[in-house]
Every structure is written in C-alpha cells, then in structure tokens.
Write a protein that holds these residues in place. Structure first.
Motif, PDB file in Angstrom:
ATOM      1  N   LYS A 192      43.083  44.520  40.915  1.00 31.01           N
ATOM      2  CA  LYS A 192      44.651  43.825  41.910  1.00 31.01           C
ATOM      3  C   LYS A 192      44.869  45.277  42.096  1.00 31.01           C
ATOM      4  CE  LYS A 192      49.024  41.049  42.085  1.00 31.01           C
ATOM      5  NZ  LYS A 192      48.153  40.399  42.912  1.00 31.01           N
ATOM      6  N   SER A 193      45.209  44.679  43.823  1.00 31.16           N
ATOM      7  CA  SER A 193      45.595  45.735  45.154  1.00 31.16           C
ATOM      8  C   SER A 193      47.359  45.974  44.419  1.00 31.16           C
ATOM      9  CB  SER A 193      45.544  45.182  45.773  1.00 31.16           C
ATOM     10  OG  SER A 193      46.652  46.805  46.476  1.00 31.16           O
ATOM     11  N   LEU A 194      46.961  47.872  44.162  1.00 33.76           N
ATOM     12  CA  LEU A 194      49.042  48.213  43.815  1.00 33.76           C
ATOM     13  C   LEU A 194      49.609  48.271  44.758  1.00 33.76           C
ATOM     14  CD1 LEU A 194      46.982  51.183  42.223  1.00 33.76           C
ATOM     15  CD2 LEU A 194      48.100  49.168  40.988  1.00 33.76           C
ATOM     16  N   PHE A 195      48.722  47.509  46.115  1.00 29.96           N
ATOM     17  CA  PHE A 195      49.629  47.772  47.053  1.00 29.96           C
ATOM     18  C   PHE A 195      50.154  46.094  48.233  1.00 29.96           C
ATOM     19  CE2 PHE A 195      47.471  51.541  48.040  1.00 29.96           C
ATOM     20  CZ  PHE A 195      48.101  52.852  47.987  1.00 29.96           C
ATOM     21  N   PRO A 196      51.643  45.825  48.485  1.00 32.46           N
ATOM     22  CA  PRO A 196      51.777  44.718  48.734  1.00 32.46           C
ATOM     23  C   PRO A 196      51.140  44.369  49.913  1.00 32.46           C
ATOM     24  CG  PRO A 196      53.448  46.265  48.072  1.00 32.46           C
ATOM     25  CD  PRO A 196      52.098  47.656  48.251  1.00 32.46           C
ATOM     26  N   GLY A 197      50.370  43.571  49.940  1.00 31.93           N
ATOM     27  CA  GLY A 197      50.193  43.277  51.411  1.00 31.93           C
ATOM     28  C   GLY A 197      48.959  43.292  51.240  1.00 31.93           C
ATOM     29  N   SER A 248      40.391  45.210  45.489  1.00 33.93           N
ATOM     30  CA  SER A 248      39.783  45.847  45.185  1.00 33.93           C
ATOM     31  C   SER A 248      38.000  45.396  44.729  1.00 33.93           C
ATOM     32  CB  SER A 248      39.894  46.903  44.764  1.00 33.93           C
ATOM     33  OG  SER A 248      39.027  48.222  44.533  1.00 33.93           O
ATOM     34  N   PHE A 249      37.038  45.297  45.518  1.00 34.07           N
ATOM     35  CA  PHE A 249      35.467  45.022  44.208  1.00 34.07           C
ATOM     36  C   PHE A 249      34.920  46.198  44.906  1.00 34.07           C
ATOM     37  CE2 PHE A 249      37.660  40.984  45.564  1.00 34.07           C
ATOM     38  CZ  PHE A 249      37.219  40.497  44.133  1.00 34.07           C
ATOM     39  N   THR A 250      34.354  47.061  43.983  1.00 32.51           N
ATOM     40  CA  THR A 250      33.148  48.345  43.471  1.00 32.51           C
ATOM     41  C   THR A 250      32.169  47.812  42.962  1.00 32.51           C
ATOM     42  OG1 THR A 250      34.404  49.057  42.401  1.00 32.51           O
ATOM     43  CG2 THR A 250      35.066  49.710  44.221  1.00 32.51           C
ATOM     44  N   VAL A 251      30.696  49.006  43.055  1.00 29.92           N
ATOM     45  CA  VAL A 251      30.045  49.087  42.621  1.00 29.92           C
ATOM     46  C   VAL A 251      29.763  50.279  41.960  1.00 29.92           C
ATOM     47  CG1 VAL A 251      28.264  48.902  43.754  1.00 29.92           C
ATOM     48  CG2 VAL A 251      27.340  47.511  41.935  1.00 29.92           C
ATOM     49  N   ASP A 252      29.584  50.269  40.433  1.00 29.34           N
ATOM     50  CA  ASP A 252      29.660  51.568  39.984  1.00 29.34           C
ATOM     51  C   ASP A 252      28.103  51.546  39.626  1.00 29.34           C
ATOM     52  OD1 ASP A 252      31.882  52.103  40.795  1.00 29.34           O
ATOM     53  OD2 ASP A 252      32.672  51.548  38.733  1.00 29.34           O
ATOM     54  N   PRO A 253      27.149  52.196  40.262  1.00 32.80           N
ATOM     55  CA  PRO A 253      25.633  52.294  39.516  1.00 32.80           C
ATOM     56  C   PRO A 253      25.683  53.907  38.965  1.00 32.80           C
ATOM     57  CG  PRO A 253      25.397  52.556  41.911  1.00 32.80           C
ATOM     58  CD  PRO A 253      27.174  52.451  41.286  1.00 32.80           C
ATOM     59  N   PRO A 300      38.586  51.340  47.234  1.00 35.71           N
ATOM     60  CA  PRO A 300      38.161  53.153  47.648  1.00 35.71           C
ATOM     61  C   PRO A 300      37.328  53.081  48.006  1.00 35.71           C
ATOM     62  CG  PRO A 300      39.517  51.909  45.729  1.00 35.71           C
ATOM     63  CD  PRO A 300      38.544  51.246  45.630  1.00 35.71           C
ATOM     64  N   ASN A 301      36.732  54.372  49.321  1.00 40.73           N
ATOM     65  CA  ASN A 301      36.223  54.368  50.357  1.00 40.73           C
ATOM     66  C   ASN A 301      34.431  55.029  49.206  1.00 40.73           C
ATOM     67  OD1 ASN A 301      37.640  54.217  51.856  1.00 40.73           O
ATOM     68  ND2 ASN A 301      37.546  56.696  52.468  1.00 40.73           N
ATOM     69  N   GLU A 305      45.892  42.181  37.437  1.00 40.05           N
ATOM     70  CA  GLU A 305      44.794  42.406  36.359  1.00 40.05           C
ATOM     71  C   GLU A 305      43.654  43.207  36.782  1.00 40.05           C
ATOM     72  OE1 GLU A 305      44.887  39.040  39.217  1.00 40.05           O
ATOM     73  OE2 GLU A 305      46.464  39.698  37.846  1.00 40.05           O
ATOM     74  N   ARG A 306      42.518  43.372  35.821  1.00 41.50           N
ATOM     75  CA  ARG A 306      41.394  44.184  36.367  1.00 41.50           C
ATOM     76  C   ARG A 306      40.555  43.775  35.628  1.00 41.50           C
ATOM     77  NH1 ARG A 306      38.780  49.213  34.250  1.00 41.50           N
ATOM     78  NH2 ARG A 306      37.296  49.962  36.209  1.00 41.50           N
ATOM     79  N   GLY A 307      39.048  44.109  36.255  1.00 40.38           N
ATOM     80  CA  GLY A 307      38.156  42.686  35.004  1.00 40.38           C
ATOM     81  C   GLY A 307      36.914  43.974  35.672  1.00 40.38           C
ATOM     82  N   THR A 308      36.104  43.808  34.583  1.00 42.15           N
ATOM     83  CA  THR A 308      34.702  43.933  34.877  1.00 42.15           C
ATOM     84  C   THR A 308      33.237  44.043  34.271  1.00 42.15           C
ATOM     85  OG1 THR A 308      34.539  45.470  32.764  1.00 42.15           O
ATOM     86  CG2 THR A 308      35.414  46.771  35.045  1.00 42.15           C
TER      87      THR A 308
END
Length: 279
Positions: free
Chosen positions: A230-235, A239-244, A269-270, A207-210
């Motif tokens: 939701k992370s694509l990688f097992p374990g 991911s949580f990010t903010v986009d101004p 993501p960095n 899932e993904r939400g914004t």
C-alpha cells in the motif's frame, strides 16, 4: 558501481568465516527470513548489499508530484539470527548511503525512500535505523497444512538526521511456505505496517502482501517474488513489483543470492538490485 562497493562485496566472506548451515532466505524482499527447521537451538546470519531508487513521486509543499526525485540509497546490512526451537530472534544494523532528497522508512520488506519538504539533498552516509524482529512457527509443515509463521519487526530510529525519518515503524505478518514437488516451493506473506510520520510529511499505514516460487536443485536455486505494498503517500497508487533472483552455493556452506526489482506500475519504485550472503 563505485569501487568501494565492489571491495565490500569482495570482502563479504571474510566477515563470516565460521562454517554453519545456511539459513533459508527464499525471497529477497520478504524482510523476515524463514525460520530454521532444526529442532532445538540454531543460529545464522546474512550480509546484504542493497541498492534502490525512489518511486516516481515527490512532495511539493503539501501536495504530491509524480515525477522522479532522482534519489537513490545503498545499504550494507549485517544481520544475526538465533533460534530457540519455534522462536527466532533477529537483529539488523545497517549502514546506509543516500544521494538526493529523501530518507528511508518502512518496517516490512525493503526500505522505501520518502522525500520530505525542506529535507537534505546532498550525499550523506552513516548508521541507519536498527531493526529488531522475531518469528514464531505456528504450524509446522504437514501433509495438508503449509508451514505458518507469525513475525513482527520494530525499526528503531537510530539513523542520523537526513538518513531516517526519526520515527519508529512497526510491522507484523503471517508467512506461509509450501513445497509442491522436490525442489519446488511456494511461499508468501500477508502483513500490516504502521509507519511513523516525520515532521513535514504524513505517511499512510497499510497492508503488504507477497507471493513467490522458489526452485532449488543441488544447492543452486532461483525464483521470483510478486510484491504488493500500500502506498505510503496520500493520493498515490499502490506499489506492485516483481523480484527475480538466483541463489548459488558459496564458501563455508553459505549461499550467495543476487536479485533485482522491476516495477509493474509507473508509480512503483523504479529499480533495485542487491546481493546477499546467507549463512
């Protein structure tokens, strides 16, 4: 920033010289722009310049190591949109440049860099994966109900080897838009994407939400978007990010949007930055 990137941004207005009313694009990482409110037929487009670095996790043999891969990707993404009353169709044909291990994947929102065991590590560029999307206005905005749209995207594996996973990705989401006061609007989405697995790596669907706030005053605007995926990688944690972002009026009735991405967790993501010319 490389000189050829500066040149591409400077020439962006020349690629769309026809004057049309700008399509709304309140959130830079929504992936699926808001449909036009005009009845009947409408059309538009945007030209995106996006730069993203990889998450702080890479694949080592069959396990995941949470250290930076040092990968980065730059994309130039022209898109065209056509709307027929409540239905909008969209086509995006990106050119991508990747440096370091990893390829691009994902259907909803910005593309994600995933590192594959034994994959290329040099710099490479070319045609990326083409995306075809559609959105339908379920409920037009009313006194109580927000505006609701149902949208879907298919990412077709057209990218050359080393640029994409070679798999088809699918995504669907419900998006809402709700004005609060004059010039203030909340928006957000709830969606799910199915990610195709490359040969050397099993990726997770999820899932993904914004949720965001958009402010507009006399054709100038800005806002911020909170993004969960939701992370694509097992374990690996999600991911949580903010986009101004800020949006400024540009030539021929278009809008120029500049945004950046900040990670809220260590494994998100960095960083990401982008410029979008919206028609």
């Amino acid at each position: 920033m490389k000189n050829w990137v500066r040149l591409a941004i400077g020439l962006a207005p020349l690629l769309f010289p026809i004057s049309v009313e700008a399509q709304s694009l309140p959130g830079p990482s929504m992936g699926i722009p808001e449909a036009s409110s005009k009845p009947g037929f409408d059309w538009g487009g945007f030209l995106g310049f996006d730069y993203v670095t990889s998450a702080k996790c890479s694949l080592l043999s069959s396990t995941v190591s949470c250290t930076s891969t040092g990968s980065s990707a730059f994309s130039i993404s022209p898109a065209v949109m056509a709307q027929f009353d409540r239905l909008r169709l969209e086509l995006t044909v990106p050119f991508v440049d990747i440096e370091g291990p990893g390829t691009l994947t994902g259907a909803l929102g910005p593309r994600t860099i995933v590192a594959q065991s034994g994959g290329p590590t040099d710099r490479r560029s070319g045609l990326g994966d083409v995306s075809v999307g559609a959105a339908f206005i379920l409920v037009r905005e009313g006194p109580i109900m927000p505006r609701l749209e149902l949208a879907g995207v298919v990412k077709v594996p057209t990218a050359a080897i080393g640029l994409g996973t070679g798999q088809t990705d699918y995504g669907a989401q419900v998006t809402f838009y709700r004005p609060l006061l004059t010039g203030f609007k909340t928006f957000g989405s709830v969606g799910y994407q199915r990610i195709g697995d490359p040969n050397t790596l099993q990726l997770h669907d999820g899932e993904r939400g914004t949720f965001g706030l958009d402010i507009n005053y006399s054709n100038w605007g800005g806002g911020a978007l909170l993004d969960y995926e939701k992370s694509l990688f097992p374990g690996v944690p999600n991911s949580f990010t903010v986009d101004p972002y800020v949006t400024i009026p540009f030539m021929f009735g278009s809008g120029l949007q500049v945004y950046t991405t900040f990670a809220l967790t260590r494994l998100s993501p960095n960083h990401g930055v982008g410029v979008r010319l919206v028609l």
